[in-house]
Design a protein around this motif. Structure first.
Motif, PDB file in Angstrom:
ATOM      1  N   ALA A  74      25.572  64.701  32.223  1.00  0.00           N
ATOM      2  CA  ALA A  74      24.353  63.793  32.327  1.00  0.00           C
ATOM      3  C   ALA A  74      24.519  62.770  31.253  1.00  0.00           C
ATOM      4  O   ALA A  74      25.089  62.995  30.188  1.00  0.00           O
ATOM      5  CB  ALA A  74      23.330  64.637  32.009  1.00  0.00           C
ATOM      6  N   VAL A  75      24.518  61.586  31.794  1.00  0.00           N
ATOM      7  CA  VAL A  75      24.838  60.479  30.827  1.00  0.00           C
ATOM      8  C   VAL A  75      23.492  59.585  30.632  1.00  0.00           C
ATOM      9  O   VAL A  75      22.984  59.091  31.644  1.00  0.00           O
ATOM     10  CB  VAL A  75      25.935  59.392  31.381  1.00  0.00           C
ATOM     11  CG1 VAL A  75      26.143  58.423  30.438  1.00  0.00           C
ATOM     12  CG2 VAL A  75      27.222  60.481  31.426  1.00  0.00           C
ATOM     13  N   THR A  76      22.988  59.284  29.434  1.00  0.00           N
ATOM     14  CA  THR A  76      22.130  58.310  29.330  1.00  0.00           C
ATOM     15  C   THR A  76      22.746  57.116  28.552  1.00  0.00           C
ATOM     16  O   THR A  76      23.551  57.363  27.553  1.00  0.00           O
ATOM     17  CB  THR A  76      20.640  59.001  28.220  1.00  0.00           C
ATOM     18  OG1 THR A  76      20.311  59.786  28.921  1.00  0.00           O
ATOM     19  CG2 THR A  76      19.807  57.748  28.073  1.00  0.00           C
ATOM     20  N   VAL A  77      22.444  55.946  29.038  1.00  0.00           N
ATOM     21  CA  VAL A  77      22.744  54.676  28.406  1.00  0.00           C
ATOM     22  C   VAL A  77      21.649  54.016  27.562  1.00  0.00           C
ATOM     23  O   VAL A  77      20.778  53.899  28.253  1.00  0.00           O
ATOM     24  CB  VAL A  77      23.641  53.799  29.407  1.00  0.00           C
ATOM     25  CG1 VAL A  77      23.912  52.594  28.566  1.00  0.00           C
ATOM     26  CG2 VAL A  77      24.618  54.638  29.975  1.00  0.00           C
ATOM     27  N   ALA A  78      22.116  53.581  26.382  1.00  0.00           N
ATOM     28  CA  ALA A  78      21.030  52.813  25.736  1.00  0.00           C
ATOM     29  C   ALA A  78      21.696  51.407  25.476  1.00  0.00           C
ATOM     30  O   ALA A  78      22.878  51.334  24.619  1.00  0.00           O
ATOM     31  CB  ALA A  78      20.591  53.205  24.501  1.00  0.00           C
TER      32      ALA A  78
END
Length: 270
Positions: free
Chosen positions: A138-142
């Motif tokens: 799972a990837v979150t990008v800021a």
């Protein structure tokens, strides 16, 4: 096998396309089959843009994405070299050396990763977000930038990552302010297993400290002026707890816990 012993490839590359994607930012696509099939996320190539006295030294560029036999490179037009690169038309040929450097590392057991991109720091994160997604992570990008237009690779992040949070200096997209404020909240709320960062060094330093203070592993991609690109000239050194490291061989991706950001942190030699 580490980056210093991997075989480097010298390859003639052909320009497939070269487009402006934002003010002062271009995306060039090069047909380079051998390098395309060898490069790993976070690595770079050393490109000879032109012949002549002004171009004796190659220029280093992160690989943004690989699609088949083609390399995608995001670049910002800042000097003579990148101005010449921006003028390259379809069919033009250049030669490059690569893949170079040590790229990103995925720790064992990683289930959730936070990627932090500041401005053109999105460049070495494109391959990474795709590779992580393919592994079921799972990837979150800021992502932060001065304006909406400068949110380069936003479409890729939104199509690939589980979640994308945006900030712009002028508030034209997402939250108004710096991406570091987003990161602090995301680390506290989501507790990612690892944080990957690339962007202006001031931002990178802040994010690294936020992650380490929270006990979260963090890797940073650091930009340095490079001459040879293969570790011989020592023009791209990074101060670490283990001494001076070369960004072109030991990096550009480093464990943030190893980087000494201030000269005052460098231990004296006796």
């Amino acid at each position: 096998m580490d980056a210093s012993t991997e075989r480097k490839l010298l390859e003639h590359a052909r320009v497939v396309s070269n487009e402006r994607v934002a003010e002062g930012v271009g995306l060039i696509v090069l047909e380079s089959p051998r390098v395309a099939h060898a490069v790993k996320p976070g690595q770079f190539v050393h490109l000879r843009i032109e012949q002549g006295a002004s171009f004796l030294l190659r220029r280093p560029f992160s690989i943004h994405r690989v699609v088949g036999d083609r390399l995608q490179i995001l670049y910002q037009v800042l000097g003579e070299g990148t101005r010449a690169l921006a003028g390259k038309e379809r069919g033009a040929e250049m030669d490059l050396i690569g893949p170079l450097g040590t790229g990103w590392f995925v720790p064992e057991g990683t289930a959730h990763a936070l990627l932090v991109a500041g401005g053109l720091g999105a460049a070495p994160l494109g391959m990474l977000v795709e590779a992580l997604a393919l592994r079921g992570i799972a990837v979150t990008v800021a992502q932060g930038a001065p304006t909406t237009e400068r949110l380069v690779a936003r479409e890729l992040f939104e199509a690939t990552a589980r979640r994308v949070e945006i900030s712009t200096d002028d508030g034209s997209a997402g939250e108004r302010g710096f991406v570091t404020a987003l990161v602090e909240r995301l680390i506290a709320a989501d507790r990612p297993d690892v944080v990957y960062v690339c962007g202006p060094e001031a931002m990178t330093r802040i994010v690294a400290r936020q992650a380490l203070a929270a006990g979260v592993a963090c890797q940073v991609s650091l930009e340095r002026l490079m001459a040879c690109g293969i570790g011989a000239c020592l023009s791209c050194v990074v101060a670490t707890v283990d001494g001076q490291k070369r960004a072109c061989v030991d990096g550009p991706a480093f464990d943030a816990a190893d980087v000494l950001w201030d000269a005052s942190e460098i231990p004296p030699k006796h």
